[in-house]
Motif scaffolding. Structure first.
Motif, PDB file in Angstrom:
ATOM      1  N   LYS A 148      -6.768  13.787   6.398  1.00  0.00           N
ATOM      2  CA  LYS A 148      -7.780  12.779   6.060  1.00  0.00           C
ATOM      3  C   LYS A 148      -7.139  11.407   5.901  1.00  0.00           C
ATOM      4  CE  LYS A 148     -10.645  13.572   2.731  1.00  0.00           C
ATOM      5  NZ  LYS A 148     -11.280  14.036   1.484  1.00  0.00           N
ATOM      6  N   TYR A 149      -5.989  11.362   5.259  1.00  0.00           N
ATOM      7  CA  TYR A 149      -5.264  10.106   5.064  1.00  0.00           C
ATOM      8  C   TYR A 149      -4.862   9.518   6.414  1.00  0.00           C
ATOM      9  CZ  TYR A 149      -1.758   6.810   3.366  1.00  0.00           C
ATOM     10  OH  TYR A 149      -1.040   5.677   3.108  1.00  0.00           O
ATOM     11  N   ALA A 150      -4.345  10.358   7.297  1.00  0.00           N
ATOM     12  CA  ALA A 150      -3.908   9.896   8.625  1.00  0.00           C
ATOM     13  C   ALA A 150      -5.086   9.359   9.431  1.00  0.00           C
ATOM     14  CB  ALA A 150      -3.214  11.032   9.375  1.00  0.00           C
ATOM     15  N   ILE A 151      -6.237   9.993   9.322  1.00  0.00           N
ATOM     16  CA  ILE A 151      -7.440   9.517  10.020  1.00  0.00           C
ATOM     17  C   ILE A 151      -7.864   8.170   9.445  1.00  0.00           C
ATOM     18  CG2 ILE A 151      -9.905   9.947  10.397  1.00  0.00           C
ATOM     19  CD1 ILE A 151      -9.146  12.985  10.455  1.00  0.00           C
ATOM     20  N   LYS A 152      -7.856   8.070   8.129  1.00  0.00           N
ATOM     21  CA  LYS A 152      -8.237   6.831   7.448  1.00  0.00           C
ATOM     22  C   LYS A 152      -7.327   5.665   7.872  1.00  0.00           C
ATOM     23  CE  LYS A 152      -8.678   5.049   2.753  1.00  0.00           C
ATOM     24  NZ  LYS A 152      -8.511   5.390   1.331  1.00  0.00           N
ATOM     25  N   LYS A 153      -6.042   5.949   8.042  1.00  0.00           N
ATOM     26  CA  LYS A 153      -5.080   4.930   8.444  1.00  0.00           C
ATOM     27  C   LYS A 153      -5.021   4.758   9.966  1.00  0.00           C
ATOM     28  CE  LYS A 153      -3.514   3.627   4.505  1.00  0.00           C
ATOM     29  NZ  LYS A 153      -3.713   2.249   4.062  1.00  0.00           N
ATOM     30  N   LYS A 154      -5.885   5.491  10.668  1.00  0.00           N
ATOM     31  CA  LYS A 154      -5.985   5.416  12.138  1.00  0.00           C
ATOM     32  C   LYS A 154      -4.680   5.782  12.840  1.00  0.00           C
ATOM     33  CE  LYS A 154      -9.810   2.326  11.830  1.00  0.00           C
ATOM     34  NZ  LYS A 154     -10.406   1.061  11.992  1.00  0.00           N
ATOM     35  N   LEU A 155      -3.984   6.762  12.264  1.00  0.00           N
ATOM     36  CA  LEU A 155      -2.757   7.266  12.894  1.00  0.00           C
ATOM     37  C   LEU A 155      -3.094   8.300  13.973  1.00  0.00           C
ATOM     38  CD1 LEU A 155      -0.554   7.780   9.720  1.00  0.00           C
ATOM     39  CD2 LEU A 155      -0.630   5.810  11.247  1.00  0.00           C
ATOM     40  N   ILE A 156      -4.240   8.943  13.799  1.00  0.00           N
ATOM     41  CA  ILE A 156      -4.727   9.899  14.800  1.00  0.00           C
ATOM     42  C   ILE A 156      -6.215   9.661  14.998  1.00  0.00           C
ATOM     43  CG2 ILE A 156      -3.007  11.686  14.261  1.00  0.00           C
ATOM     44  CD1 ILE A 156      -5.225  13.162  12.706  1.00  0.00           C
ATOM     45  N   GLU A 157      -6.713  10.121  16.120  1.00  0.00           N
ATOM     46  CA  GLU A 157      -8.139  10.013  16.402  1.00  0.00           C
ATOM     47  C   GLU A 157      -8.775  11.386  16.308  1.00  0.00           C
ATOM     48  OE1 GLU A 157      -9.048   8.008  20.039  1.00  0.00           O
ATOM     49  OE2 GLU A 157      -7.546   6.459  19.671  1.00  0.00           O
ATOM     50  N   THR A 171      15.008  19.361   6.439  1.00  0.00           N
ATOM     51  CA  THR A 171      14.885  17.899   6.471  1.00  0.00           C
ATOM     52  C   THR A 171      13.427  17.493   6.622  1.00  0.00           C
ATOM     53  OG1 THR A 171      17.099  17.642   7.378  1.00  0.00           O
ATOM     54  CG2 THR A 171      15.573  15.801   7.720  1.00  0.00           C
ATOM     55  N   VAL A 172      12.705  18.163   7.506  1.00  0.00           N
ATOM     56  CA  VAL A 172      11.283  17.863   7.689  1.00  0.00           C
ATOM     57  C   VAL A 172      10.519  18.181   6.408  1.00  0.00           C
ATOM     58  CG1 VAL A 172       9.191  18.383   9.001  1.00  0.00           C
ATOM     59  CG2 VAL A 172      11.392  18.206  10.177  1.00  0.00           C
ATOM     60  N   ASP A 173      10.852  19.299   5.768  1.00  0.00           N
ATOM     61  CA  ASP A 173      10.197  19.653   4.498  1.00  0.00           C
ATOM     62  C   ASP A 173      10.415  18.576   3.442  1.00  0.00           C
ATOM     63  OD1 ASP A 173       8.812  22.039   4.975  1.00  0.00           O
ATOM     64  OD2 ASP A 173      10.609  23.264   4.645  1.00  0.00           O
ATOM     65  N   VAL A 174      11.611  18.024   3.385  1.00  0.00           N
ATOM     66  CA  VAL A 174      11.908  16.959   2.414  1.00  0.00           C
ATOM     67  C   VAL A 174      11.087  15.710   2.739  1.00  0.00           C
ATOM     68  CG1 VAL A 174      13.694  15.370   1.578  1.00  0.00           C
ATOM     69  CG2 VAL A 174      14.193  17.813   1.793  1.00  0.00           C
ATOM     70  N   HIS A 175      11.026  15.335   4.008  1.00  0.00           N
ATOM     71  CA  HIS A 175      10.207  14.175   4.397  1.00  0.00           C
ATOM     72  C   HIS A 175       8.740  14.429   4.053  1.00  0.00           C
ATOM     73  CE1 HIS A 175      13.360  11.919   6.258  1.00  0.00           C
ATOM     74  NE2 HIS A 175      13.568  12.792   7.234  1.00  0.00           N
ATOM     75  N   LYS A 176       8.270  15.625   4.335  1.00  0.00           N
ATOM     76  CA  LYS A 176       6.866  15.982   4.038  1.00  0.00           C
ATOM     77  C   LYS A 176       6.607  15.881   2.531  1.00  0.00           C
ATOM     78  CE  LYS A 176       3.695  19.889   4.283  1.00  0.00           C
ATOM     79  NZ  LYS A 176       3.598  21.319   4.610  1.00  0.00           N
ATOM     80  N   TYR A 177       7.490  16.440   1.731  1.00  0.00           N
ATOM     81  CA  TYR A 177       7.342  16.386   0.279  1.00  0.00           C
ATOM     82  C   TYR A 177       7.314  14.937  -0.203  1.00  0.00           C
ATOM     83  CZ  TYR A 177       8.517  16.606  -4.662  1.00  0.00           C
ATOM     84  OH  TYR A 177       8.510  16.420  -6.017  1.00  0.00           O
ATOM     85  N   ASN A 178       8.271  14.129   0.268  1.00  0.00           N
ATOM     86  CA  ASN A 178       8.356  12.736  -0.172  1.00  0.00           C
ATOM     87  C   ASN A 178       7.131  11.932   0.237  1.00  0.00           C
ATOM     88  OD1 ASN A 178      10.844  13.104  -1.403  1.00  0.00           O
ATOM     89  ND2 ASN A 178      11.996  12.479   0.396  1.00  0.00           N
ATOM     90  N   LEU A 179       6.670  12.107   1.464  1.00  0.00           N
ATOM     91  CA  LEU A 179       5.514  11.310   1.895  1.00  0.00           C
ATOM     92  C   LEU A 179       4.252  11.738   1.167  1.00  0.00           C
ATOM     93  CD1 LEU A 179       3.268  12.485   4.228  1.00  0.00           C
ATOM     94  CD2 LEU A 179       5.367  12.648   5.508  1.00  0.00           C
ATOM     95  N   THR A 218       0.858  -1.182   0.000  1.00  0.00           N
ATOM     96  CA  THR A 218       0.000   0.000   0.000  1.00  0.00           C
ATOM     97  C   THR A 218       0.891   1.227   0.000  1.00  0.00           C
ATOM     98  OG1 THR A 218      -0.070   0.205   2.410  1.00  0.00           O
ATOM     99  CG2 THR A 218      -1.736  -1.226   1.370  1.00  0.00           C
ATOM    100  N   SER A 219       0.303   2.383  -0.254  1.00  0.00           N
ATOM    101  CA  SER A 219       1.084   3.613  -0.233  1.00  0.00           C
ATOM    102  C   SER A 219       1.709   3.822   1.150  1.00  0.00           C
ATOM    103  CB  SER A 219       0.215   4.804  -0.616  1.00  0.00           C
ATOM    104  OG  SER A 219      -0.906   4.908   0.244  1.00  0.00           O
ATOM    105  N   TYR A 220       1.008   3.426   2.197  1.00  0.00           N
ATOM    106  CA  TYR A 220       1.539   3.579   3.554  1.00  0.00           C
ATOM    107  C   TYR A 220       2.751   2.670   3.773  1.00  0.00           C
ATOM    108  CZ  TYR A 220       1.735   4.021   8.616  1.00  0.00           C
ATOM    109  OH  TYR A 220       2.166   4.266   9.902  1.00  0.00           O
ATOM    110  N   ASP A 221       2.713   1.480   3.216  1.00  0.00           N
ATOM    111  CA  ASP A 221       3.829   0.541   3.343  1.00  0.00           C
ATOM    112  C   ASP A 221       5.110   1.087   2.704  1.00  0.00           C
ATOM    113  OD1 ASP A 221       2.253  -1.371   4.621  1.00  0.00           O
ATOM    114  OD2 ASP A 221       1.716  -2.348   2.739  1.00  0.00           O
TER     115      ASP A 221
END
Length: 81
Positions: free
Chosen positions: A71-80, A49-57, A14-17
């Motif tokens: 929305k993606y993070a909620i869907k993947k249950k990373l946050i409530e 460095t954080v900007d690069v990680h953000k761009y890549n993800l 998956t994209s998350y993987d």
């Protein structure tokens, strides 16, 4: 044959993987509402460095703004909510 197996494994992910551990961490922190500067301070890295990680993800999960990222993070249950 070896290349086909690698392609099949990549296609089944998956994209998350496909995200690195650090990209997952940045995703979670962004979704929790932290700024890039706050994340950089917390992780002990530069803002760039954080900007690069953000761009890549965002590229890997095919989202284009912070709202879609949340929305993606909620869907993947990373946050409530």
């Amino acid at each position: 044959m070896y290349r086909c197996r690698i392609r099949e494994e990549f296609a089944s992910q998956t994209s998350y993987d496909r995200l690195s551990a650090r990209e997952r961490e940045v995703l979670k922190l962004l979704a929790e509402g932290l700024s890039v500067k706050e994340i950089a301070t917390r992780l002990g890295v530069s803002v760039k460095t954080v900007d690069v990680h953000k761009y890549n993800l965002m590229k890997k999960i095919d989202v284009h703004d912070r709202a879609e990222l949340i929305k993606y993070a909620i869907k993947k249950k990373l946050i409530e909510v």
